[in-house]
Write a protein that holds these residues in place. Structure first.
Motif, PDB file in Angstrom:
ATOM      1  N   THR A   1      27.682  38.369  40.151  1.00  0.00           N
ATOM      2  CA  THR A   1      27.543  39.397  39.127  1.00  0.00           C
ATOM      3  C   THR A   1      26.783  40.596  39.669  1.00  0.00           C
ATOM      4  O   THR A   1      25.681  40.449  40.196  1.00  0.00           O
ATOM      5  CB  THR A   1      26.815  38.833  37.897  1.00  0.00           C
ATOM      6  N   ASN A   2      27.388  41.768  39.535  1.00  0.00           N
ATOM      7  CA  ASN A   2      26.818  43.044  39.961  1.00  0.00           C
ATOM      8  C   ASN A   2      26.231  42.965  41.366  1.00  0.00           C
ATOM      9  O   ASN A   2      25.065  43.289  41.580  1.00  0.00           O
ATOM     10  CB  ASN A   2      25.763  43.522  38.959  1.00  0.00           C
ATOM     11  N   PRO A   3      27.032  42.574  42.347  1.00  0.00           N
ATOM     12  CA  PRO A   3      26.504  42.467  43.709  1.00  0.00           C
ATOM     13  C   PRO A   3      26.278  43.843  44.326  1.00  0.00           C
ATOM     14  O   PRO A   3      26.835  44.841  43.879  1.00  0.00           O
ATOM     15  CB  PRO A   3      27.614  41.721  44.456  1.00  0.00           C
ATOM     16  N   ASP A   4      25.469  43.865  45.358  1.00  0.00           N
ATOM     17  CA  ASP A   4      25.220  45.097  46.090  1.00  0.00           C
ATOM     18  C   ASP A   4      26.527  45.533  46.774  1.00  0.00           C
ATOM     19  O   ASP A   4      27.212  44.698  47.377  1.00  0.00           O
ATOM     20  CB  ASP A   4      24.132  44.854  47.144  1.00  0.00           C
ATOM     21  N   PRO A   5      26.881  46.799  46.677  1.00  0.00           N
ATOM     22  CA  PRO A   5      28.124  47.264  47.300  1.00  0.00           C
ATOM     23  C   PRO A   5      28.191  46.986  48.808  1.00  0.00           C
ATOM     24  O   PRO A   5      29.266  46.715  49.338  1.00  0.00           O
ATOM     25  CB  PRO A   5      28.132  48.763  47.021  1.00  0.00           C
TER      26      PRO A   5
ATOM     27  N   TRP B   1      26.966  44.375  50.325  1.00  0.00           N
ATOM     28  CA  TRP B   1      27.335  42.964  50.453  1.00  0.00           C
ATOM     29  C   TRP B   1      28.838  42.794  50.255  1.00  0.00           C
ATOM     30  O   TRP B   1      29.489  42.048  50.987  1.00  0.00           O
ATOM     31  CB  TRP B   1      26.560  42.124  49.444  1.00  0.00           C
ATOM     32  N   VAL B   2      29.392  43.489  49.261  1.00  0.00           N
ATOM     33  CA  VAL B   2      30.835  43.404  49.013  1.00  0.00           C
ATOM     34  C   VAL B   2      31.593  43.917  50.228  1.00  0.00           C
ATOM     35  O   VAL B   2      32.571  43.307  50.670  1.00  0.00           O
ATOM     36  CB  VAL B   2      31.231  44.192  47.743  1.00  0.00           C
ATOM     37  N   ARG B   3      31.137  45.019  50.807  1.00  0.00           N
ATOM     38  CA  ARG B   3      31.788  45.565  51.996  1.00  0.00           C
ATOM     39  C   ARG B   3      31.744  44.553  53.153  1.00  0.00           C
ATOM     40  O   ARG B   3      32.710  44.417  53.902  1.00  0.00           O
ATOM     41  CB  ARG B   3      31.133  46.880  52.416  1.00  0.00           C
ATOM     42  N   GLU B   4      30.622  43.832  53.292  1.00  0.00           N
ATOM     43  CA  GLU B   4      30.519  42.807  54.336  1.00  0.00           C
ATOM     44  C   GLU B   4      31.559  41.699  54.123  1.00  0.00           C
ATOM     45  O   GLU B   4      32.070  41.138  55.091  1.00  0.00           O
ATOM     46  CB  GLU B   4      29.117  42.195  54.348  1.00  0.00           C
ATOM     47  N   GLN B   5      31.863  41.392  52.878  1.00  0.00           N
ATOM     48  CA  GLN B   5      32.859  40.364  52.579  1.00  0.00           C
ATOM     49  C   GLN B   5      34.256  40.811  52.999  1.00  0.00           C
ATOM     50  O   GLN B   5      35.147  39.993  53.175  1.00  0.00           O
ATOM     51  CB  GLN B   5      32.853  40.006  51.095  1.00  0.00           C
ATOM     52  N   LEU B   6      34.429  42.114  53.151  1.00  0.00           N
ATOM     53  CA  LEU B   6      35.730  42.668  53.536  1.00  0.00           C
ATOM     54  C   LEU B   6      35.892  42.800  55.047  1.00  0.00           C
ATOM     55  O   LEU B   6      36.981  43.109  55.509  1.00  0.00           O
ATOM     56  CB  LEU B   6      35.912  44.057  52.903  1.00  0.00           C
ATOM     57  N   SER B   7      34.849  42.567  55.813  1.00  0.00           N
ATOM     58  CA  SER B   7      34.925  42.795  57.257  1.00  0.00           C
ATOM     59  C   SER B   7      36.066  42.050  57.946  1.00  0.00           C
ATOM     60  O   SER B   7      36.677  42.594  58.854  1.00  0.00           O
ATOM     61  CB  SER B   7      33.587  42.481  57.928  1.00  0.00           C
ATOM     62  N   PRO B   8      36.439  40.826  57.531  1.00  0.00           N
ATOM     63  CA  PRO B   8      37.582  40.179  58.192  1.00  0.00           C
ATOM     64  C   PRO B   8      38.907  40.886  57.919  1.00  0.00           C
ATOM     65  O   PRO B   8      39.875  40.679  58.639  1.00  0.00           O
ATOM     66  CB  PRO B   8      37.610  38.770  57.593  1.00  0.00           C
ATOM     67  N   PHE B   9      38.947  41.725  56.884  1.00  0.00           N
ATOM     68  CA  PHE B   9      40.203  42.367  56.483  1.00  0.00           C
ATOM     69  C   PHE B   9      40.312  43.799  56.963  1.00  0.00           C
ATOM     70  O   PHE B   9      41.335  44.428  56.735  1.00  0.00           O
ATOM     71  CB  PHE B   9      40.356  42.330  54.962  1.00  0.00           C
ATOM     72  N   ASN B  10      39.254  44.348  57.566  1.00  0.00           N
ATOM     73  CA  ASN B  10      39.314  45.749  58.013  1.00  0.00           C
ATOM     74  C   ASN B  10      40.421  45.943  59.020  1.00  0.00           C
ATOM     75  O   ASN B  10      40.658  45.123  59.888  1.00  0.00           O
ATOM     76  CB  ASN B  10      37.979  46.178  58.614  1.00  0.00           C
ATOM     77  N   GLY B  11      41.130  47.032  58.827  1.00  0.00           N
ATOM     78  CA  GLY B  11      42.242  47.342  59.731  1.00  0.00           C
ATOM     79  C   GLY B  11      43.580  46.866  59.236  1.00  0.00           C
ATOM     80  O   GLY B  11      44.618  47.252  59.739  1.00  0.00           O
ATOM     81  N   ARG B  12      43.588  45.990  58.225  1.00  0.00           N
ATOM     82  CA  ARG B  12      44.848  45.527  57.668  1.00  0.00           C
ATOM     83  C   ARG B  12      45.161  46.337  56.425  1.00  0.00           C
ATOM     84  O   ARG B  12      44.283  46.793  55.727  1.00  0.00           O
ATOM     85  CB  ARG B  12      44.743  44.054  57.259  1.00  0.00           C
ATOM     86  N   SER B  13      46.403  46.457  56.078  1.00  0.00           N
ATOM     87  CA  SER B  13      46.776  47.170  54.863  1.00  0.00           C
ATOM     88  C   SER B  13      46.601  46.237  53.668  1.00  0.00           C
ATOM     89  O   SER B  13      46.711  45.025  53.783  1.00  0.00           O
ATOM     90  CB  SER B  13      48.223  47.644  54.920  1.00  0.00           C
ATOM     91  N   SER B  14      46.297  46.830  52.509  1.00  0.00           N
ATOM     92  CA  SER B  14      46.116  46.014  51.310  1.00  0.00           C
ATOM     93  C   SER B  14      47.429  45.912  50.534  1.00  0.00           C
ATOM     94  O   SER B  14      48.313  46.719  50.697  1.00  0.00           O
ATOM     95  CB  SER B  14      45.029  46.628  50.406  1.00  0.00           C
ATOM     96  N   ARG B  15      47.498  44.912  49.660  1.00  0.00           N
ATOM     97  CA  ARG B  15      48.702  44.704  48.860  1.00  0.00           C
ATOM     98  C   ARG B  15      48.519  45.181  47.438  1.00  0.00           C
ATOM     99  O   ARG B  15      49.385  45.021  46.633  1.00  0.00           O
ATOM    100  CB  ARG B  15      49.054  43.231  48.868  1.00  0.00           C
TER     101      ARG B  15
ATOM    102  N   LEU C   1      29.878  50.697  42.270  1.00  0.00           N
ATOM    103  CA  LEU C   1      30.544  49.840  43.255  1.00  0.00           C
ATOM    104  C   LEU C   1      31.765  50.542  43.824  1.00  0.00           C
ATOM    105  O   LEU C   1      31.936  50.606  45.047  1.00  0.00           O
ATOM    106  CB  LEU C   1      30.943  48.506  42.619  1.00  0.00           C
ATOM    107  N   ARG C   2      32.588  51.091  42.959  1.00  0.00           N
ATOM    108  CA  ARG C   2      33.823  51.758  43.405  1.00  0.00           C
ATOM    109  C   ARG C   2      33.513  52.925  44.340  1.00  0.00           C
ATOM    110  O   ARG C   2      34.114  53.068  45.397  1.00  0.00           O
ATOM    111  CB  ARG C   2      34.619  52.230  42.179  1.00  0.00           C
ATOM    112  N   ILE C   3      32.549  53.763  43.983  1.00  0.00           N
ATOM    113  CA  ILE C   3      32.216  54.934  44.791  1.00  0.00           C
ATOM    114  C   ILE C   3      31.575  54.521  46.111  1.00  0.00           C
ATOM    115  O   ILE C   3      31.929  55.045  47.173  1.00  0.00           O
ATOM    116  CB  ILE C   3      31.319  55.901  43.995  1.00  0.00           C
TER     117      ILE C   3
END
Length: 151
Positions: free
Chosen positions: A130-134, A136-150, A83-85
């Motif tokens: 549990t153990n989602p496809d990477p 799918w996880v990236r799709e969950q982040l689409s609203p946050f793309n372009g913003r800096s993380s905390r 997932l991390r890679i």
């Protein structure tokens, strides 16, 4: 904390022992290659490739505030490493919680997985996956793309 380093240390020690044996048999090139392979495996299985973990309660508060997913993981888990890679630089947008460092995190993962500490467990909008496809996880982040993380 020590438990997170057991596998990497065993890999380094095993690689060192095997390389030493090869050196004494007159194969220094093979020994160097083998040692590098064991060191790479140790690095991938160490907590070093993951961002700094936060506690489960802090991750839940941050997730409630910014809507970003929480990833419960543990060192040495091949699915966590995958997932991390596969997330690439997107991993910075997630809140990472090491279940070996936080008993509350381990309890949350057990509650979500029928008593098992199955990781990675990704919590999105309060729902564990549990153990989602990477991807799918990236799709969950689409609203946050372009913003800096905390994290």
């Amino acid at each position: 904390m020590m438990r997170a380093w057991i596998l990497p240390m065993l890999l380094v020690l095993s690689g060192s022992a095997a390389a030493t044996g090869l050196i004494f048999r007159g194969s220094p090139g093979t020994a160097a290659a083998l040692l590098l392979a064991f060191l790479a495996l140790a690095g991938v299985n160490s907590p070093l490739i993951f961002p700094r973990s936060i506690g489960a309660l802090e991750a839940q508060h941050r997730s409630a505030a910014d809507g970003r997913p929480v990833v419960f993981w543990r060192p040495g888990c091949k699915y966590c490493i995958r997932l991390r890679i596969r997330l690439g630089h997107s991993y910075r947008q997630l809140h990472w919680v090491n279940i070996w460092r936080d008993p509350a995190a381990a309890a949350a993962v057990r509650a979500a997985n029928g008593g098992n500490e199955t990781v990675p467990t990704v919590v999105v909008a309060g729902q564990p996956h549990t153990n989602p496809d990477p991807e799918w996880v990236r799709e969950q982040l689409s609203p946050f793309n372009g913003r800096s993380s905390r994290t």
